[in-house]
Design a protein around this motif. Sequence first.
Motif, PDB file in Angstrom:
ATOM      1  N   PHE A 137       0.808  -1.207   0.000  1.00  0.00           N
ATOM      2  CA  PHE A 137       0.000   0.000   0.000  1.00  0.00           C
ATOM      3  C   PHE A 137       0.849   1.269   0.000  1.00  0.00           C
ATOM      4  O   PHE A 137       0.443   2.289  -0.560  1.00  0.00           O
ATOM      5  N   ASN A 138       2.030   1.210   0.620  1.00  0.00           N
ATOM      6  CA  ASN A 138       2.851   2.417   0.644  1.00  0.00           C
ATOM      7  C   ASN A 138       3.487   2.723  -0.697  1.00  0.00           C
ATOM      8  O   ASN A 138       4.100   3.769  -0.883  1.00  0.00           O
ATOM      9  N   ASP A 139       3.352   1.804  -1.665  1.00  0.00           N
ATOM     10  CA  ASP A 139       3.865   2.048  -3.017  1.00  0.00           C
ATOM     11  C   ASP A 139       2.762   2.392  -4.003  1.00  0.00           C
ATOM     12  O   ASP A 139       3.047   2.657  -5.180  1.00  0.00           O
ATOM     13  N   GLN A 140       1.509   2.357  -3.575  1.00  0.00           N
ATOM     14  CA  GLN A 140       0.378   2.549  -4.484  1.00  0.00           C
ATOM     15  C   GLN A 140      -0.628   3.532  -3.868  1.00  0.00           C
ATOM     16  O   GLN A 140      -0.772   3.590  -2.640  1.00  0.00           O
ATOM     17  N   PRO A 141      -1.347   4.299  -4.694  1.00  0.00           N
ATOM     18  CA  PRO A 141      -2.255   5.335  -4.173  1.00  0.00           C
ATOM     19  C   PRO A 141      -3.650   4.819  -3.858  1.00  0.00           C
ATOM     20  O   PRO A 141      -4.654   5.397  -4.289  1.00  0.00           O
ATOM     21  N   PHE A 142      -3.754   3.720  -3.097  1.00  0.00           N
ATOM     22  CA  PHE A 142      -5.053   3.122  -2.828  1.00  0.00           C
ATOM     23  C   PHE A 142      -5.404   3.201  -1.351  1.00  0.00           C
ATOM     24  O   PHE A 142      -4.539   3.061  -0.475  1.00  0.00           O
ATOM     25  N   ASP A 143      -6.691   3.395  -1.090  1.00  0.00           N
ATOM     26  CA  ASP A 143      -7.183   3.361   0.292  1.00  0.00           C
ATOM     27  C   ASP A 143      -7.438   1.933   0.744  1.00  0.00           C
ATOM     28  O   ASP A 143      -7.334   1.628   1.939  1.00  0.00           O
ATOM     29  N   ALA A 144      -7.800   1.048  -0.192  1.00  0.00           N
ATOM     30  CA  ALA A 144      -8.134  -0.337   0.143  1.00  0.00           C
ATOM     31  C   ALA A 144      -7.986  -1.183  -1.112  1.00  0.00           C
ATOM     32  O   ALA A 144      -7.758  -0.669  -2.214  1.00  0.00           O
ATOM     33  N   ALA A 145      -8.121  -2.493  -0.925  1.00  0.00           N
ATOM     34  CA  ALA A 145      -8.030  -3.412  -2.068  1.00  0.00           C
ATOM     35  C   ALA A 145      -8.983  -4.574  -1.852  1.00  0.00           C
ATOM     36  O   ALA A 145      -9.265  -4.973  -0.714  1.00  0.00           O
ATOM     37  N   ILE A 146      -9.482  -5.097  -2.951  1.00  0.00           N
ATOM     38  CA  ILE A 146     -10.250  -6.340  -2.948  1.00  0.00           C
ATOM     39  C   ILE A 146      -9.463  -7.329  -3.789  1.00  0.00           C
ATOM     40  O   ILE A 146      -9.156  -7.059  -4.952  1.00  0.00           O
ATOM     41  N   TYR A 147      -9.115  -8.472  -3.197  1.00  0.00           N
ATOM     42  CA  TYR A 147      -8.174  -9.379  -3.845  1.00  0.00           C
ATOM     43  C   TYR A 147      -8.476 -10.827  -3.496  1.00  0.00           C
ATOM     44  O   TYR A 147      -9.277 -11.135  -2.605  1.00  0.00           O
ATOM     45  N   PRO A 154      -0.425  -9.322   4.836  1.00  0.00           N
ATOM     46  CA  PRO A 154       0.246  -8.830   6.055  1.00  0.00           C
ATOM     47  C   PRO A 154       0.159  -7.302   6.142  1.00  0.00           C
ATOM     48  O   PRO A 154       0.180  -6.605   5.128  1.00  0.00           O
ATOM     49  N   GLY A 155       0.047  -6.812   7.363  1.00  0.00           N
ATOM     50  CA  GLY A 155       0.014  -5.374   7.576  1.00  0.00           C
ATOM     51  C   GLY A 155      -1.301  -4.717   7.208  1.00  0.00           C
ATOM     52  O   GLY A 155      -1.375  -3.490   7.075  1.00  0.00           O
ATOM     53  N   THR A 156      -2.365  -5.539   7.042  1.00  0.00           N
ATOM     54  CA  THR A 156      -3.674  -4.971   6.705  1.00  0.00           C
ATOM     55  C   THR A 156      -4.732  -5.505   7.666  1.00  0.00           C
ATOM     56  O   THR A 156      -4.524  -6.504   8.353  1.00  0.00           O
ATOM     57  N   SER A 272      -9.431  -5.269   2.340  1.00  0.00           N
ATOM     58  CA  SER A 272      -8.590  -4.824   3.449  1.00  0.00           C
ATOM     59  C   SER A 272      -7.873  -3.529   3.115  1.00  0.00           C
ATOM     60  O   SER A 272      -7.838  -3.090   1.956  1.00  0.00           O
ATOM     61  N   TYR A 273      -7.301  -2.923   4.161  1.00  0.00           N
ATOM     62  CA  TYR A 273      -6.619  -1.639   4.050  1.00  0.00           C
ATOM     63  C   TYR A 273      -5.484  -1.634   5.067  1.00  0.00           C
ATOM     64  O   TYR A 273      -5.459  -2.437   6.013  1.00  0.00           O
ATOM     65  N   PRO A 274      -4.488  -0.752   4.915  1.00  0.00           N
ATOM     66  CA  PRO A 274      -3.301  -0.799   5.770  1.00  0.00           C
ATOM     67  C   PRO A 274      -3.597  -0.452   7.223  1.00  0.00           C
ATOM     68  O   PRO A 274      -4.406   0.443   7.512  1.00  0.00           O
ATOM     69  N   VAL A 275      -2.930  -1.152   8.134  1.00  0.00           N
ATOM     70  CA  VAL A 275      -3.145  -0.907   9.563  1.00  0.00           C
ATOM     71  C   VAL A 275      -2.460   0.369  10.034  1.00  0.00           C
ATOM     72  O   VAL A 275      -2.788   0.887  11.107  1.00  0.00           O
ATOM     73  N   VAL A 276      -1.515   0.881   9.269  1.00  0.00           N
ATOM     74  CA  VAL A 276      -0.753   2.049   9.719  1.00  0.00           C
ATOM     75  C   VAL A 276      -1.610   3.310   9.733  1.00  0.00           C
ATOM     76  O   VAL A 276      -1.279   4.280  10.411  1.00  0.00           O
ATOM     77  N   ASN A 277      -2.703   3.310   8.975  1.00  0.00           N
ATOM     78  CA  ASN A 277      -3.583   4.482   8.937  1.00  0.00           C
ATOM     79  C   ASN A 277      -4.915   4.185   9.617  1.00  0.00           C
ATOM     80  O   ASN A 277      -5.472   3.105   9.457  1.00  0.00           O
ATOM     81  N   GLU A 278      -5.404   5.161  10.361  1.00  0.00           N
ATOM     82  CA  GLU A 278      -6.738   5.026  10.942  1.00  0.00           C
ATOM     83  C   GLU A 278      -7.758   5.137   9.804  1.00  0.00           C
ATOM     84  O   GLU A 278      -7.745   6.107   9.050  1.00  0.00           O
TER      85      GLU A 278
END
Length: 295
Positions: A137-147, A154-156, A272-278
């Motif tokens: 996620f830190n390399d891409q401009p996305f708020d979330a992903a469906i996969y 990991p980290g989501t 899911s979305y990254p845990v580092v951001n609220e």
Amino acid sequence: MRHGIPNLGALQAFEATARLGSFSRAAEELALTHSAVYRQVAGLEERLGVALFTRVRRRVMLTDAGAEYAARVRHHLDQLEKDTLGLMSRAGVGRNLHVAVLPTLATIWLLPRLAEFHRLRPDIFVSLSVRTLPFQFNDQPFDAAIYHAERMWPGTRGIKLFDEKELLPVCAPALLAARKRDKDPLAGMLHLHTTSRPDAWRRWYMAHGRDYLPTVNAGPRYELFTMSLAAVREGMGVALVPRFLVQDALRSGELVMPVAAGLDVEEAYFFSYPVVNEPSEALCDLEKCLEDSVR
């Protein structure tokens, strides 16, 4: 202009030309003239003192330095877009989410649910972009992903939408009817492969105690399930497809199974979305809507 930083217009012109491989196509995308884009890129090269492109007649090709710089510029432009949309959301002029999706899943499963979400929350705008491979996620401009995966990345954090359960062999009714007298109709059919599941047919044959012959592996390969399904509907062969994508077509008789045997799979679909951001309120609302739709 800050010292050492080229102007945004020059960077946009360079990134578009690098991505599209043409000054003319970049000009169309940016709503500029060909000469304006050319001047922006030439001025950028002069400022940097580095050749970003090699020009052969009407073609432009990135140099090694240009390719590396284009990737970095693209990342920063994507991040700038994401930051701008986030600021607009917080400023109350609209709440925007950018979600990475699988193309077939988005078309068949997600978009009908987004239509309902938009009716419930017309102030939240959900943009979709295709990504078929895992990413950070830190390399891409996305708020979330469906996969599609065996477990959440990991980290989501997020939710499991649903289990895939099984892949089914499907073909057009006319193709099966043409082979109704064959002892094994499947054996004489062209096998279609989807590149995201390269081992699917081999696993299906092993699971059912059949020999996986070279002729099975020789069939054409399609990048997306939508392509495989389109080929199936045209009578071009038989494909292994997730049950949820074809269950309605099987019930209606639009598609048939040449043999009543599927392939059990352990993977599922996740949001899911990254845990580092609220997570924002808009993201939580979308998550709840998707969760409610699969209960």
